[in-house]
Motif scaffolding. Structure first.
Motif: not given
Lengths: 293, 293
Positions: A246, A249-250, A253, A262-263, A266, B136-137, B139-141
């Motif tokens: 996690a 990923m953070y 992104a 990053g996506s 995720a 987290h999955s 978060l970006i969108p």
């Protein structure tokens, strides 16, 4: 009656707002995460479709696999500590005075924010003034380790507060499960001359199986997606030694502004969590359902 | 029961057995107490150094009381930074999110458990799958969606995320309670010509007050401590909540241990206070929210 209770307008009014929110905040973003993963994108500018490039890169990205390994280690560590929690809950559910108060005390760390816990433990681990090294110094250890700066110790140093944080939670779940087992079963076994050990292993454990399965899923999936404490305490450092999926990923992104990659990370995290849940369910599935008779 | 079992053994064995159980009992008790101390000691240490100045922190033994408690640490951090502002934000964001979550979840749970319509099980399934989705999955969108809607750096983005992610857990706790409500209540209400809305607000909702209180507290603890959404969506100090604000505040005061301790204590005291008053409900709610998964 039937007519009133199947009023379509009322049902829509009661269900749709929540359902819309569920889709807007959870389901649509998940689909978008998968889709963003197919693009190269810095989050602001135009997206460039790159197909499966990001996902392919993920497979060969040593840093990602290292973070996945750390997440897996945390899952193993948490999984093993469940045994300890189970033992404590067993003891607690026996005829112990003050059991109620004790399990409440155990629960306290879980109520606190990860930031507060992280900052507190940062101070505990402080190389010179932290409580840990002060105590070590007072018993004559002259070169106590710098817990969080040492790449070979940092993971362990992070796992301990995580365990500390969740101990009371799992003890509580086991305790609640144990209290649900009818006392008459244990009494009957005692009359038949069963020892405390036999009662624990032959009666309580099998009847607790469903609860144990739930805690295994909670602890393993929770570990795979764990983020807060590690992000605040070490931010994945030193030099990636405590990076987990996690946090990786953070960083991709929101720090490297590589939203596409990053996506993809995720989305991989989501798949890993879902697959882990499915596998644990399969492994722990029982054909015989438990019935209290 | 015990005396019956003991009667089957010769006297000596019975006495030795009793002695062993007493020693074993004491050992178990000590184990439980050590665990309780472990869970509390870091917090005691935190409280102690929040009342010390740096000189006392570094020179006194870790668990020594300061000769004179420095209450001004608390005054200083409350007046010098934005702690008051963060605190206020945490309070109102938590209150609105909790109220919205519990109300919306009650609507949906009522419609699913008490009303008859096709697709109710599908909708329930959609909410329950939401339980397994890592934050987290999405978060970006979510970040880019909120950016497009000009909702980043507003409390709306935080509240929407909290409500959506808390709906599934809240519904899970409510479900059992709603299934157990007696049918007669509705029948009587319908006979009297009561509309569904009136029945829900005047009869059903008041009946579920205890379980609503439980879910509210669980939600409150989650929202009060939430970190990643605020850290990602909120950029200006004005809109930060206590968790994230504390993190930034401490970043500026890395050397003043008393100030850090006082800040952390301020951030955890409300939760500890609520726990002190409502611990039974909290314990019950956490147990209910997890085991039924």
């Amino acid at each position: 009656m039937e007519k009133v209770m199947s009023n379509k307008l009322v049902i829509a009014l009661y269900v749709l707002p929540s359902l819309l929110l569920l889709f807007a905040v959870i389901y649509v973003p998940i689909v978008l995460t998968g889709y963003y993963g197919l693009n190269q994108w810095n989050g602001i500018g135009p997206m460039t479709f790159v197909g499966l490039d990001n996902y392919q890169h993920l497979f060969t990205d040593a840093a990602f696999w290292q973070s996945a390994w750390h997440s897996l280690l945390l899952a193993l560590f948490s999984g093993i500590s469940l045994i300890g929690y189970l033992v404590v809950a067993m003891i607690l559910s026996g005829k112990i005075k003050g059991a109620n108060l004790l399990r409440k005390i155990y629960l306290i760390p879980m109520l606190l924010s990860s930031v507060a816990i992280a900052q507190l433990w940062l101070k505990m681990y402080h190389p010179t003034n932290g409580v840990l090294n002060s105590l070590l110094a007072s018993v004559g250890v002259h070169n106590p380790p710098e817990w969080l700066a040492n790449p070979s110790l940092v993971l362990l140093a992070l796992f301990i507060p995580i365990i500390w944080q969740y101990a009371g939670f799992y003890i509580l779940i086991y305790y609640a499960g144990l209290k649900n087992i009818p006392e008459t079963l244990m009494e009957a076994a005692r009359i038949d001359g069963a020892s405390a050990w036999q009662i624990a292993t032959r009666i309580k454990l099998p009847l607790l199986r469903e609860v144990i399965n739930v805690t295994i899923i909670l602890s393993i999936v929770g570990s795979l997606k764990y983020f807060d404490l590690i992000y605040v305490m070490t931010d994945g450092g030193p030099n990636g030694a405590s990076e987990v999926m996690a946090s990786y990923m953070y960083h991709q992104a929101f720090r490297s502004f590589d939203f596409g990659y990053g996506s993809a990370t995720a989305f991989a995290l989501l798949l890993i969590c879902l697959v882990a849940t499915w596998v644990i369910r399969k492994v722990t599935a029982t054909s015989d359902t438990i019935q209290y008779s | 029961m015990k005396t019956q079992a003991a009667a089957n053994y010769p006297l000596g064995v019975a006495i030795r057995g009793k002695l062993l159980t007493r020693v074993g009992y004491a050992a178990l008790y000590i184990l439980l107490i050590i665990l309780a101390v472990t869970q509390l000691l870091p917090l005691v240490w935190l409280m102690l150094f929040s009342l010390k100045n740096n000189q006392e922190v570094f020179n006194l033994p870790p668990f020594a009381f300061p000769s004179q408690p420095h209450w001004e640490n608390y005054m200083n951090v409350w007046t010098s930074g934005n702690i008051g502002r963060y605190f206020f934000n945490s309070v109102w964001i938590t209150v609105i999110s909790v109220a919205l979550t519990v109300l919306l979840a009650s609507f949906v749970t009522f419609a699913i458990t008490r009303m008859s319509w096709k697709g109710s099980q599908l909708v329930l399934g959609l909410f329950m799958v939401g339980l397994m989705i890592p934050v987290h999955s999405t978060l970006i969108p979510l970040f880019s969606m909120f950016l497009k809607l000009h909702l980043t750096d507003t409390s709306v983005s935080i509240i929407l995320s909290y409500v959506a992610f808390n709906l599934p857990t809240t519904m899970m706790i409510l479900l059992g309670f709603y299934y157990a409500l007696p049918r007669e209540v509705e029948e009587a209400a319908v006979m009297d010509g009561c509309s569904v809305n009136r029945m829900f607000f005047r009869i059903v909702l008041p009946m579920t007050t205890p379980v609503m209180a439980t879910t509210s507290i669980i939600n409150m603890i989650y929202n009060w401590n939430e970190f990643i959404f605020v850290n990602t969506f909120i950029s200006s100090d004005e809109n930060k909540t206590l968790t994230v604000g504390v993190q930034n505040f401490i970043g500026q005061y890395t050397t003043d241990w008393g100030a850090i301790g006082a800040t952390l204590m301020i951030s955890i005291l409300p939760i500890l206070l609520v726990f002190l008053i409502m611990s039974d409900r909290i314990v019950e709610g956490i147990a209910a929210g997890s085991v039924k998964g």
